[in-house]
Design a protein around this motif. Structure first.
Motif, PDB file in Angstrom:
ATOM      1  N   GLY A  67       0.795  -1.230   0.000  1.00 15.20           N
ATOM      2  CA  GLY A  67       0.000   0.000   0.000  1.00 15.20           C
ATOM      3  C   GLY A  67       0.822   1.271   0.000  1.00 15.20           C
ATOM      4  N   ARG A  68       2.103   1.164   0.249  1.00 12.07           N
ATOM      5  CA  ARG A  68       2.965   2.357   0.220  1.00 12.07           C
ATOM      6  C   ARG A  68       3.248   2.749  -1.219  1.00 12.07           C
ATOM      7  NH1 ARG A  68       3.492   4.403   5.482  1.00 12.07           N
ATOM      8  NH2 ARG A  68       3.416   2.606   6.865  1.00 12.07           N
ATOM      9  N   GLU A  70       5.573   4.273  -4.379  1.00 14.73           N
ATOM     10  CA  GLU A  70       6.969   4.061  -4.788  1.00 14.73           C
ATOM     11  C   GLU A  70       7.868   5.123  -4.169  1.00 14.73           C
ATOM     12  OE1 GLU A  70       8.271   1.389  -6.345  1.00 14.73           O
ATOM     13  OE2 GLU A  70       6.234   0.615  -6.181  1.00 14.73           O
ATOM     14  N   VAL A  71       7.383   6.335  -4.054  1.00 11.16           N
ATOM     15  CA  VAL A  71       8.171   7.414  -3.440  1.00 11.16           C
ATOM     16  C   VAL A  71       8.450   7.085  -1.973  1.00 11.16           C
ATOM     17  CG1 VAL A  71       8.107   9.851  -2.754  1.00 11.16           C
ATOM     18  CG2 VAL A  71       7.375   9.187  -5.050  1.00 11.16           C
ATOM     19  N   GLU A  72       7.456   6.590  -1.252  1.00  9.18           N
ATOM     20  CA  GLU A  72       7.656   6.212   0.149  1.00  9.18           C
ATOM     21  C   GLU A  72       8.656   5.064   0.269  1.00  9.18           C
ATOM     22  OE1 GLU A  72       3.467   7.261   2.366  1.00  9.18           O
ATOM     23  OE2 GLU A  72       3.470   5.572   0.944  1.00  9.18           O
ATOM     24  N   LYS A  73       8.569   4.103  -0.629  1.00  3.79           N
ATOM     25  CA  LYS A  73       9.509   2.973  -0.603  1.00  3.79           C
ATOM     26  C   LYS A  73      10.926   3.438  -0.902  1.00  3.79           C
ATOM     27  CE  LYS A  73       6.032  -0.327  -2.160  1.00  3.79           C
ATOM     28  NZ  LYS A  73       5.665  -1.230  -3.260  1.00  3.79           N
ATOM     29  N   GLN A  74      11.072   4.359  -1.843  1.00  2.00           N
ATOM     30  CA  GLN A  74      12.396   4.900  -2.159  1.00  2.00           C
ATOM     31  C   GLN A  74      12.957   5.674  -0.970  1.00  2.00           C
ATOM     32  OE1 GLN A  74      11.516   7.108  -5.715  1.00  2.00           O
ATOM     33  NE2 GLN A  74      11.694   5.310  -7.039  1.00  2.00           N
ATOM     34  N   LYS A  75      12.088   6.425  -0.291  1.00  2.00           N
ATOM     35  CA  LYS A  75      12.511   7.179   0.898  1.00  2.00           C
ATOM     36  C   LYS A  75      12.993   6.222   1.981  1.00  2.00           C
ATOM     37  CE  LYS A  75      10.677  10.327   4.405  1.00  2.00           C
ATOM     38  NZ  LYS A  75       9.513  11.074   4.881  1.00  2.00           N
ATOM     39  N   LEU A  76      12.266   5.145   2.200  1.00  2.00           N
ATOM     40  CA  LEU A  76      12.631   4.144   3.198  1.00  2.00           C
ATOM     41  C   LEU A  76      13.961   3.484   2.842  1.00  2.00           C
ATOM     42  CD1 LEU A  76      12.033   2.369   5.648  1.00  2.00           C
ATOM     43  CD2 LEU A  76      10.511   1.006   4.193  1.00  2.00           C
ATOM     44  N   SER A  77      14.108   3.071   1.603  1.00  2.00           N
ATOM     45  CA  SER A  77      15.343   2.442   1.144  1.00  2.00           C
ATOM     46  C   SER A  77      16.536   3.379   1.329  1.00  2.00           C
ATOM     47  CB  SER A  77      15.194   2.039  -0.325  1.00  2.00           C
ATOM     48  OG  SER A  77      16.372   1.443  -0.798  1.00  2.00           O
ATOM     49  N   ALA A  78      16.373   4.620   0.933  1.00  2.00           N
ATOM     50  CA  ALA A  78      17.459   5.602   1.051  1.00  2.00           C
ATOM     51  C   ALA A  78      17.819   5.864   2.510  1.00  2.00           C
ATOM     52  CB  ALA A  78      17.064   6.902   0.351  1.00  2.00           C
ATOM     53  N   ALA A  79      16.831   5.903   3.387  1.00  3.27           N
ATOM     54  CA  ALA A  79      17.093   6.157   4.806  1.00  3.27           C
ATOM     55  C   ALA A  79      17.878   5.016   5.433  1.00  3.27           C
ATOM     56  CB  ALA A  79      15.769   6.374   5.551  1.00  3.27           C
ATOM     57  N   VAL A  80      17.528   3.795   5.097  1.00  8.41           N
ATOM     58  CA  VAL A  80      18.248   2.634   5.640  1.00  8.41           C
ATOM     59  C   VAL A  80      19.665   2.580   5.065  1.00  8.41           C
ATOM     60  CG1 VAL A  80      18.294   0.116   5.805  1.00  8.41           C
ATOM     61  CG2 VAL A  80      16.129   1.340   6.089  1.00  8.41           C
ATOM     62  N   LEU A  81      19.804   2.834   3.779  1.00  8.54           N
ATOM     63  CA  LEU A  81      21.124   2.829   3.150  1.00  8.54           C
ATOM     64  C   LEU A  81      22.032   3.889   3.776  1.00  8.54           C
ATOM     65  CD1 LEU A  81      23.017   1.662   1.003  1.00  8.54           C
ATOM     66  CD2 LEU A  81      22.077   3.350  -0.597  1.00  8.54           C
ATOM     67  N   ALA A  82      21.510   5.083   3.974  1.00  6.66           N
ATOM     68  CA  ALA A  82      22.304   6.162   4.579  1.00  6.66           C
ATOM     69  C   ALA A  82      22.746   5.788   5.995  1.00  6.66           C
ATOM     70  CB  ALA A  82      21.506   7.460   4.590  1.00  6.66           C
ATOM     71  N   ALA A  83      21.868   5.145   6.745  1.00  9.64           N
ATOM     72  CA  ALA A  83      22.214   4.757   8.116  1.00  9.64           C
ATOM     73  C   ALA A  83      23.340   3.723   8.130  1.00  9.64           C
ATOM     74  CB  ALA A  83      20.979   4.218   8.829  1.00  9.64           C
TER      75      ALA A  83
END
Length: 111
Positions: A67-68, A70-83
């Motif tokens: 239900g999320r 694609e923009v939300e999924k990209q934001k989540l992916s980028a946040a985890v990668l940055a961490a």
């Protein structure tokens, strides 16, 4: 709700990966603000091949209810990668995958 599964080479310490992944998911602001719904676990691998080298690896699968956007999924992916990138792991491949969980077949029980 998110289930975060960290697969990593056994030469890396899974305990040191848990908090950055948790913080990355929390920082995405897509889930409860207190983080009480975020689940993170790590699975080390001692047998693996990374191309033609023996490089370390970290692969995080974040499973979320469908239900999320694609923009939300990209934001989540980028946040985890940055961490994870903030750990400055040397000679290490880091990948993040966001996977939808089918809402109709998902079951949960809390005791």
């Amino acid at each position: 709700m998110p289930h975060c599964i960290i697969e990593h080479s056994s030469s890396l310490k899974g305990e040191e990966l848990l908090s950055p992944v948790f913080q990355g998911v929390l920082g995405s602001a897509l889930f409860t603000a207190d983080g009480s719904d975020i689940k993170v676990r790590a699975l080390p691998y001692s047998v693996y091949q990374t191309g033609n080298t023996g490089a370390d690896f970290v692969h995080v699968t974040v499973r979320i209810l469908a239900g999320r956007t694609e923009v939300e999924k990209q934001k989540l992916s980028a946040a985890v990668l940055a961490a994870i990138d903030s750990l400055k792991l040397a000679n290490c491949s880091v990948t993040i995958e966001i996977v939808d969980i089918d809402r109709q077949s998902y079951s949960k029980s809390v005791s």
